[in-house]
Enzyme design. Structure first.
Site, PDB file in Angstrom:
ATOM      1  N   ASP A 114     -34.341   9.458 -50.873  1.00 47.11           N
ATOM      2  CA  ASP A 114     -33.953  10.721 -51.545  1.00 47.11           C
ATOM      3  C   ASP A 114     -32.556  11.139 -51.079  1.00 47.11           C
ATOM      4  OD1 ASP A 114     -34.161  12.831 -53.297  1.00 47.11           O
ATOM      5  OD2 ASP A 114     -35.628  13.963 -52.130  1.00 47.11           O
ATOM      6  N   ARG A 170     -60.459  22.523 -49.911  1.00 37.23           N
ATOM      7  CA  ARG A 170     -61.222  22.742 -51.150  1.00 37.23           C
ATOM      8  C   ARG A 170     -60.324  22.698 -52.382  1.00 37.23           C
ATOM      9  NH1 ARG A 170     -64.536  25.918 -47.745  1.00 37.23           N
ATOM     10  NH2 ARG A 170     -63.130  27.690 -47.866  1.00 37.23           N
ATOM     11  N   LEU A 225     -34.638  22.631 -48.568  1.00 41.30           N
ATOM     12  CA  LEU A 225     -34.208  21.245 -48.353  1.00 41.30           C
ATOM     13  C   LEU A 225     -33.738  20.644 -49.670  1.00 41.30           C
ATOM     14  CD1 LEU A 225     -36.873  19.744 -45.916  1.00 41.30           C
ATOM     15  CD2 LEU A 225     -34.423  20.027 -45.472  1.00 41.30           C
ATOM     16  N   GLU A 230     -35.821  12.333 -62.386  1.00 36.84           N
ATOM     17  CA  GLU A 230     -36.693  13.280 -61.680  1.00 36.84           C
ATOM     18  C   GLU A 230     -36.512  14.625 -62.382  1.00 36.84           C
ATOM     19  OE1 GLU A 230     -35.686  14.221 -57.673  1.00 36.84           O
ATOM     20  OE2 GLU A 230     -37.729  14.740 -57.118  1.00 36.84           O
ATOM     21  N   HIS A 285     -38.191  15.961 -43.405  1.00 38.95           N
ATOM     22  CA  HIS A 285     -39.078  16.325 -44.520  1.00 38.95           C
ATOM     23  C   HIS A 285     -40.554  16.325 -44.155  1.00 38.95           C
ATOM     24  CE1 HIS A 285     -35.471  15.730 -46.923  1.00 38.95           C
ATOM     25  NE2 HIS A 285     -36.098  16.299 -47.926  1.00 38.95           N
TER      26      HIS A 285
HETATM   27 ZN    ZN Z   1     -37.545  16.007 -55.610  1.00 39.85          ZN
END
Ligand code: ZN
Length: 364
Positions: free
Chosen positions: A257, A211, A290, A115, A235
């Site tokens: 996660d 939009r 977070l 990641e 989350h």
């Molecule tokens: Zn992440």
């Protein structure tokens, strides 16, 4: 070997009867006589987990992986992708090298999910933006050579990102988009080049607007893109879970996660060298951002059920959906010939037994 279960969940349908496994594979379902204990479901697959029980995969060695693979089996997980958030470049090589030399009982290690580091500093979340880089094909090839990389999350608006997606797809790596400020047009261009998933939808990305629907809006209306979601009650608001799951259907993938604080009491922990405070189920950096979760996959499934989703639907989001995302048709279902990765649940969807490749990996 008969499992002694009274039913199994096969392709979303309850099939009464026992399950037999042989040679690491499912041999039969719906067998008579039925056993007495629990419902057999496919083992859970977590494609995004940073650590568990005091272990951070950034620094994990073979012993740490063995311990985590055992702990995860107790949560119903039979396969997982250890995930590294954005690190200084040399740290990737150490972590990938240690994973390459690891072979462990318990939950299967599918390969590393990187990641980063090709993410947007504008949407850094708990990552250190100083370690974020523009896409670099040469560095990418060195990372792929350093260890088993099966997934990479990148920001598609960065220079060279679209070409990098094609390189990764050609190498068999699943490409996810995340930590990104991309608009829908850029997201669609990335999906057209082979990106296949959105990492922790709605978190650390350009927000959905009517939009300017961003990456989440682009992904939710495409039939060929999966989304992953952290359903821990922290989350995502319940409405956000329902919106995403109802729009994505079979493309909705539960992830944890989780970080090293998972399975541990409240207190201070490390995520890739940064201090994280776990307090009442939420992990945050000192500035309040977070930073991962302490969620487990079995709890994520129960959380979805508590939100009103059909149990088979919730279980699919932890099994067949991640298997499809990773193109692993051998995993995530209980039909004869599939891997004997099985989780046995009680009436309240708690894990009472986990089997990986036909081997007993956890039993209450
Ligand atoms: Zn992440």
């Amino acid at each position: 070997m008969r499992l002694g279960v009274n039913a199994a969940l096969v392709h979303g349908r309850i099939v009464e009867g026992d399950v037999a496994v042989e040679g690491g594979l499912i041999e039969g379902v719906g067998l008579s006589p039925a056993g007495r204990i629990g419902l057999a479901v496919p083992g859970f697959i977590d494609v995004h987990i940073n650590g568990f029980d005091g272990v951070d995969f950034t620094t994990a060695d073979a012993g740490d992986y063995t311990r985590v693979a055992g702990c995860l089996a107790s949560t119903g997980v039979t396969a997982f992708q250890p995930t590294l958030i954005t690190l200084p470049v040399p740290d990737y090589f150490g972590a990938l090298g240690r994973l390459r030399s690891t072979s462990t009982p318990g939950a299967r290690i599918l390969g590393m999910h990187l990641e980063g580091p090709f993410l947007s500093p504008i949407r850094s979340g708990a990552h250190d933006p100083r370690n974020m880089l523009d896409p670099d094909p040469e560095l990418t090839r060195r990372l792929l050579d350093a260890g088993p990389v099966t997934c990479m999350t990148i920001a598609p608006e960065l220079p060279g990102a679209l070409d990098l997606i094609e390189l990764l797809v050609a190498e068999g790596v699943t490409v996810a988009l995340g930590h990104t400020d991309a608009d829908a047009q850029t997201a669609n261009a990335a999906f057209d080049r082979g990106a296949r998933s959105v990492t922790h939808i709605f978190g650390a990305q350009r927000p959905w607007r009517h939009r300017d629907p961003g990456i989440s809006g682009a992904a939710l209306v495409r039939d060929d893109v999966f989304i992953t979601a952290i359903v821990d009650g922290v989350h995502l608001a319940p409405e956000a879970v329902k919106l995403a799951a109802n729009a994505a259907g079979e493309r909705f993938v539960l992830v944890t996660d989780a970080i090293s604080a998972a399975g541990r009491p409240d207190g201070h922990y490390l995520l890739a060298g940064r201090t994280v405070l776990l307090d009442h189920g939420a992990c945050r950096l000192e500035n309040g951002t977070l930073a991962g979760s302490v969620l487990t996959m079995d709890q994520a499934v129960r959380n979805m059920i508590d939100l009103g989703f059909d149990p088979a639907r919730a279980i699919a989001a932890a099994t067949s959906a991640p298997a499809a995302l990773l193109r692993r048709p051998d995993l995530g279902n209980l039909e004869p010939g599939a891997a004997a990765d099985v989780c046995v649940l009680d009436d309240s969807y708690h894990v009472i037994r986990t089997i990986v490749a036909g081997m007993e990996s956890f039993a209450l």
